[in-house]
Scaffold this motif. Structure first.
Motif, short mmCIF file in Angstrom:
data_model
loop_
_atom_site.label_atom_id
_atom_site.label_comp_id
_atom_site.label_asym_id
_atom_site.label_seq_id
_atom_site.Cartn_x
_atom_site.Cartn_y
_atom_site.Cartn_z
N ASP A 153 0.85 -1.19 0.00
CA ASP A 153 0.00 0.00 0.00
C ASP A 153 0.89 1.24 0.00
O ASP A 153 2.06 1.18 0.39
N HIS A 167 0.34 5.75 0.49
CA HIS A 167 -0.52 6.93 0.64
C HIS A 167 0.33 8.19 0.53
O HIS A 167 1.52 8.19 0.85
N HIS A 220 -2.92 -1.21 6.51
CA HIS A 220 -3.54 -1.60 5.24
C HIS A 220 -2.74 -2.70 4.53
O HIS A 220 -3.32 -3.63 3.96
ZN LIG Z 1 -4.31 2.31 2.27
#
Ligand SMILES: [Zn+2]
Length: 162
Positions: A11, A13, A45
């Motif tokens: 993941d 961000h 995540h």
């Molecule tokens: Zn995420």
């Protein structure tokens, strides 16, 4: 040989001003935080996606849609707990987890132990089987430029003791 499952997750961000930086439920002092619909806990995540992958249950977006208002500012460690419960419902427990956070800044080492403890508690896993590592990309790419933070995780699941 005992049956087992392995899953991997990734993941990333974007880092922006006006957001808290939360990794595995640990709020880390930093001028910027991760942008997302939930609390954008990139480490939680990645671990969630690793567990879902081990179960062949799709990905985090399928279970917790980013456009669903229910997950606005959601506590991702609570969502991780729900994914761990899905594994348990299918007869699996998290036997081991190993994760890497890729961030140019801040320095994460002082927070690694707290992250491990949070993950071990939510996953009901032994602390000595939960690993969190931190690395930079030596200034290269989006993480190196401080545009965002990424995380990768691998988990191994073992059958629940019967
Ligand atoms: Zn995420």
């Amino acid at each position: 040989m005992e049956d087992f499952r392995v899953g991997q997750g990734f993941d990333a961000h974007r880092l922006v001003e006006g957001r808290k930086l939360i990794l595995a439920g640990v709020t880390i002092p930093h001028p910027r935080g991760l942008l997302g619909h939930s609390d954008a806990d990139v480490l939680a995540h990645a671990v969630m996606d690793a567990i879902l992958g081990a179960l062949a249950l799709g990905d985090i977006g399928a279970h917790f849609p980013p456009n669903d208002p229910a997950y606005q500012d959601a506590d991702s460690m609570a969502l991780l707990g729900r994914v761990a419960a899905m594994a348990k419902a299918q007869g699996w427990r998290v036997r081991q987890a190993d994760a890497t956070v890729i961030a140019e800044a801040p320095r994460l080492l002082p927070y690694v132990q707290a992250m491990r403890e949070n993950l071990a508690r939510v996953l009901a896993a032994d602390l000595d089987r939960v690993s969190v590592k931190a690395t930079t990309t030596e200034g290269m790419g989006f993480a190196g430029r401080g545009e965002g933070i990424a995380a990768m995780a691998v988990v191994a699941l073992a059958p629940l003791a019967r």
